[in-house]
Design an enzyme around this catalytic site. Structure first.
Site, mmCIF file in Angstrom:
data_model
loop_
_atom_site.group_PDB
_atom_site.id
_atom_site.type_symbol
_atom_site.label_atom_id
_atom_site.label_comp_id
_atom_site.label_asym_id
_atom_site.label_seq_id
_atom_site.Cartn_x
_atom_site.Cartn_y
_atom_site.Cartn_z
ATOM 1 N N THR A 27 0.868 -1.177 0.000
ATOM 2 C CA THR A 27 0.000 0.000 0.000
ATOM 3 C C THR A 27 0.905 1.227 0.000
ATOM 4 O O THR A 27 2.123 1.110 0.168
ATOM 5 C CB THR A 27 -0.902 0.049 1.259
ATOM 6 N N ALA A 56 3.165 -1.021 4.723
ATOM 7 C CA ALA A 56 2.463 0.199 5.147
ATOM 8 C C ALA A 56 3.526 1.289 5.250
ATOM 9 O O ALA A 56 4.587 1.076 5.851
ATOM 10 C CB ALA A 56 1.778 -0.020 6.485
ATOM 11 N N ILE A 82 7.410 -2.322 7.083
ATOM 12 C CA ILE A 82 7.455 -0.857 7.099
ATOM 13 C C ILE A 82 8.062 -0.344 5.794
ATOM 14 O O ILE A 82 9.149 -0.758 5.386
ATOM 15 C CB ILE A 82 8.307 -0.346 8.285
ATOM 16 N N LYS A 83 7.319 0.574 5.163
ATOM 17 C CA LYS A 83 7.793 1.128 3.887
ATOM 18 C C LYS A 83 8.375 2.512 4.156
ATOM 19 O O LYS A 83 7.723 3.359 4.790
ATOM 20 C CB LYS A 83 6.591 1.237 2.955
ATOM 21 N N VAL A 84 9.594 2.724 3.697
ATOM 22 C CA VAL A 84 10.236 4.036 3.880
ATOM 23 C C VAL A 84 10.709 4.540 2.520
ATOM 24 O O VAL A 84 11.046 3.742 1.643
ATOM 25 C CB VAL A 84 11.442 3.963 4.862
#
Ligand code: G3P
Length: 218
Positions: A27, A56, A82-84
């Site tokens: 997402t 996310a 975790i998306k960074v």
């Protein structure tokens, strides 16, 4: 090759998951906006449907705040990845999340091989090169996937190449030929993989001939 579905639409995720086509979900803030729900509710619901990684994305741009958001997102479910973003602060957060929180990290918005090299050195679980957006500016997104594959293989990096912004079935085929570890695509593109006119024609013929036999199976 793993298939991730690039959407925050829970109904579509459920449908594809029932078909056995979902190894994970990606997402981003735009997809959360489109879903109409809150990031917490939507992410939690997706994580209850799908066993694999569910990306996310943090929206902070500075390390400390990124870490705070990462902690919040990580609490939503065990399979939250975790998306960074691929910035210096994002890479710093990637390293910290991997080492201090022992969480999967997807480094997103990758548009060059050097950026992908940095993501691997930061210990990213996934790097997301955006194929479609590179094509959009008249370059070749697939070339980037091939370059990253080459570089990662040269050094044995275990960061998985997650071919993102895949908009066509050809993007998926080319990613598979090159050896991307994962592709993420909208539901319609994943479903379109099954389509072939000769399959439809052949099935029609078989069913017509079968009807003429007057037989039944079982
Ligand atoms: O996975 C990244 C994706 O959400 C971006 O896709 O089509 O907006 O470039 P697109």
């Amino acid at each position: 090759m793993k298939f991730f579905v690039d959407t925050a639409d829970v109904k579509e995720i459920r449908e594809l998951n029932d078909l056995g086509l979902v190894d994970g979900v990606t997402t981003n803030p735009s997809l959360i906006l489109k879903s109409g729900g809150s990031i917490a509710d939507v992410t939690k619901e997706i994580c209850s449907i799908v066993e694999g990684p569910v990306s996310a994305e943090v929206v902070a741009t500075e390390f400390k705040e990124m870490m705070r958001e990462a902690e919040t997102l990580a609490k939503l479910a065990d399979n939250v990845c975790i998306k960074v973003p691929l910035t210096l602060e994002g890479l710093k957060a990637c390293k910290a999340i991997r080492t201090q929180m022992d969480r999967m990290v997807n480094v997103t918005l990758c548009f060059s091989a050097n950026q992908a090299l940095l993501a691997a050195k930061a210990g990213a679980s996934f790097v997301s090169p955006f194929i479609g957006r590179i094509d959009d500016i008249g370059l070749d997104g697939m070339e980037l996937i091939a370059e990253i594959r080459h570089i990662y293989d040269n050094y044995g990096f275990d960061t998985e190449i997650l071919a993102a912004s895949a908009r066509t079935v050809n993007h998926i085929k080319q990613s598979a030929l090159i050896g991307a570890d994962v592709v993420t695509a909208p539901p319609a593109v994943l479903k379109a993989l099954v389509k072939h006119p000769l399959t439809d024609k052949g099935l029609e013929q078989f069913l017509a001939d079968w009807a003429k036999t007057g037989q039944k199976i079982g």
